[in-house]
Scaffold this motif. Sequence first.
Motif, mmCIF file in Angstrom:
data_model
loop_
_atom_site.group_PDB
_atom_site.id
_atom_site.type_symbol
_atom_site.label_atom_id
_atom_site.label_comp_id
_atom_site.label_asym_id
_atom_site.label_seq_id
_atom_site.Cartn_x
_atom_site.Cartn_y
_atom_site.Cartn_z
ATOM 1 N N MET A 1 0.811 -1.245 -0.143
ATOM 2 C CA MET A 1 -0.085 0.003 -0.042
ATOM 3 C C MET A 1 0.911 1.270 -0.027
ATOM 4 S SD MET A 1 -2.949 -1.085 2.697
ATOM 5 C CE MET A 1 -4.033 0.326 2.466
ATOM 6 N N LYS A 2 0.262 2.268 -0.617
ATOM 7 C CA LYS A 2 1.211 3.760 -0.778
ATOM 8 C C LYS A 2 1.009 4.245 0.461
ATOM 9 C CE LYS A 2 1.697 3.392 -5.179
ATOM 10 N NZ LYS A 2 3.273 2.932 -5.930
ATOM 11 N N ASN A 3 2.276 4.932 1.058
ATOM 12 C CA ASN A 3 1.812 5.675 2.273
ATOM 13 C C ASN A 3 1.532 7.225 2.238
ATOM 14 O OD1 ASN A 3 3.443 3.704 3.704
ATOM 15 N ND2 ASN A 3 5.465 4.406 2.788
ATOM 16 N N VAL A 4 0.795 7.705 3.353
ATOM 17 C CA VAL A 4 0.239 8.724 3.203
ATOM 18 C C VAL A 4 -0.083 9.330 4.623
ATOM 19 C CG1 VAL A 4 -1.870 10.513 2.885
ATOM 20 C CG2 VAL A 4 -1.599 8.489 1.300
ATOM 21 N N ILE A 5 0.597 10.708 4.737
ATOM 22 C CA ILE A 5 0.842 11.249 6.112
ATOM 23 C C ILE A 5 -0.593 12.227 5.917
ATOM 24 C CG2 ILE A 5 1.831 12.543 8.114
ATOM 25 C CD1 ILE A 5 4.305 11.479 6.841
ATOM 26 N N VAL A 6 -1.130 12.334 7.281
ATOM 27 C CA VAL A 6 -2.464 13.418 7.120
ATOM 28 C C VAL A 6 -2.602 14.169 8.186
ATOM 29 C CG1 VAL A 6 -4.769 13.588 6.883
ATOM 30 C CG2 VAL A 6 -3.803 11.649 6.052
ATOM 31 N N ILE A 7 -2.684 15.337 8.135
ATOM 32 C CA ILE A 7 -2.652 16.338 9.102
ATOM 33 C C ILE A 7 -3.962 17.194 9.184
ATOM 34 C CG2 ILE A 7 -1.559 18.563 10.514
ATOM 35 C CD1 ILE A 7 0.957 17.893 8.775
ATOM 36 N N VAL A 8 -4.811 17.176 10.356
ATOM 37 C CA VAL A 8 -6.069 17.563 10.357
ATOM 38 C C VAL A 8 -6.254 18.457 11.567
ATOM 39 C CG1 VAL A 8 -7.258 15.660 9.135
ATOM 40 C CG2 VAL A 8 -6.993 15.695 11.603
ATOM 41 N N GLY A 9 -7.132 19.163 11.753
ATOM 42 C CA GLY A 9 -7.441 20.027 12.751
ATOM 43 C C GLY A 9 -8.306 21.334 12.370
ATOM 44 N N PRO A 10 -8.897 22.085 13.281
ATOM 45 C CA PRO A 10 -9.518 23.165 13.027
ATOM 46 C C PRO A 10 -8.903 24.413 12.339
ATOM 47 C CG PRO A 10 -9.322 23.129 15.297
ATOM 48 C CD PRO A 10 -8.608 21.651 14.629
ATOM 49 N N THR A 11 -9.568 25.242 11.862
ATOM 50 C CA THR A 11 -8.840 26.585 11.420
ATOM 51 C C THR A 11 -8.059 27.300 12.215
ATOM 52 O OG1 THR A 11 -9.315 28.501 10.313
ATOM 53 C CG2 THR A 11 -11.117 27.875 11.864
ATOM 54 N N ALA A 12 -6.884 27.796 12.041
ATOM 55 C CA ALA A 12 -6.129 28.470 12.871
ATOM 56 C C ALA A 12 -5.434 27.921 14.075
ATOM 57 C CB ALA A 12 -6.610 29.594 13.253
ATOM 58 N N VAL A 13 -5.357 26.417 13.765
ATOM 59 C CA VAL A 13 -4.609 25.460 14.991
ATOM 60 C C VAL A 13 -3.053 25.471 14.541
ATOM 61 C CG1 VAL A 13 -4.811 23.166 14.098
ATOM 62 C CG2 VAL A 13 -5.117 23.952 16.330
ATOM 63 N N GLY A 14 -2.743 25.683 13.385
ATOM 64 C CA GLY A 14 -1.416 25.709 13.458
ATOM 65 C C GLY A 14 -0.848 24.287 12.208
ATOM 66 N N LYS A 15 -1.924 24.015 11.479
ATOM 67 C CA LYS A 15 -1.523 23.069 10.612
ATOM 68 C C LYS A 15 -0.455 23.019 9.471
ATOM 69 C CE LYS A 15 -5.892 22.411 9.152
ATOM 70 N NZ LYS A 15 -6.325 23.573 9.809
ATOM 71 N N THR A 16 -0.619 24.290 9.033
ATOM 72 C CA THR A 16 0.522 24.663 7.876
ATOM 73 C C THR A 16 1.985 24.674 8.646
ATOM 74 O OG1 THR A 16 -0.950 26.207 6.800
ATOM 75 C CG2 THR A 16 1.155 26.627 6.549
#
Length: 314
Positions: A1-16
């Motif tokens: 299977m291919k690898n994927v990292i996911v980053i989630v969370g609400p707006t303005a929480v620092g995901k970028t």
Amino acid sequence: MKNVIVIVGPTAVGKTKLSIDLAKCFHAEIISGDSMQVYKGLDIGTGKITEQEKNGIPHFMLDIKEPDESFSAAEYQTLVQKHIEKINDREKVPILVGGSGLYIQSVLYDYNFNNRKRDNQKTKKLEQRLQAEGNQALYEELKQIDHEQAKKIHPNNYRRVIRALEIYETTGLTMTEIHQQQKNSPRYNHIIIGLEMDRKTLYNQINKRVDQMVAEGLIEEVTFLYNKGYENCQSMKAIGYKEIIPYVKGEVDFNIAVETLKRNSRRYAKRQYTWFKNQLDIEWFQTDIYNNTPFQSIVHTIENAITKKYSIPC
């Protein structure tokens, strides 16, 4: 299977910031998981990453649509899955970053959108009802039929309301029931990292972020798009645009428009938290106003779940 990292969370929480730090650490490229950042010209209101902030990291699913074009979760799924394949083929790891939960979920669990073709006749009748009865009447009907799905849709997002009603009329199944029937097995070897922040602190951050957007030219951005004739387009229904248009049209006071935007952004963040915690298996990490995260713990969590390959040492 291919690898994927996911980053989630609400707006303005620092995901970028976290995504850039992780991309530097892992041999990674970034895919936007935001349904509105696909639109050209919707930069400030969507919190789109700048070229400087990218720090040389390749980014995908940004600026691929004109503001008057439609966009769906099904189209997002198709495009992102192609990017994931190509990034993995380059022996890099894709990092999927954003707050549009259904879009991200559809990619990871390979929702089958294509076998439910739109019934144009039923859609037309619903659109006629929309004109005669208004948004709220159709939304209230959806609430009676599928309360869970209605909670995920803003009453003014008439396209999604009509689609949910059309699917119910066509199949006899609600969107919630259809989602529950989707395959539970993931398409990728993935890990989902969630960022959370004390609620009061997060709301203060959201308020400050709105003020910063205004200072950076949000009013001018919305005015430009409005003058181009995009007022009634799908893109302009996004938070950050629909609240400012009444001010641009001279219908509300500036302060009222800004406060409405802050309120709607806080409410959206609350809905994002609720959706993510109910719908996805996420490893949650606490952050603060300085975007301080237990970075090494996050790295080790990803390393154990996905890969030990690094482009440079962390």
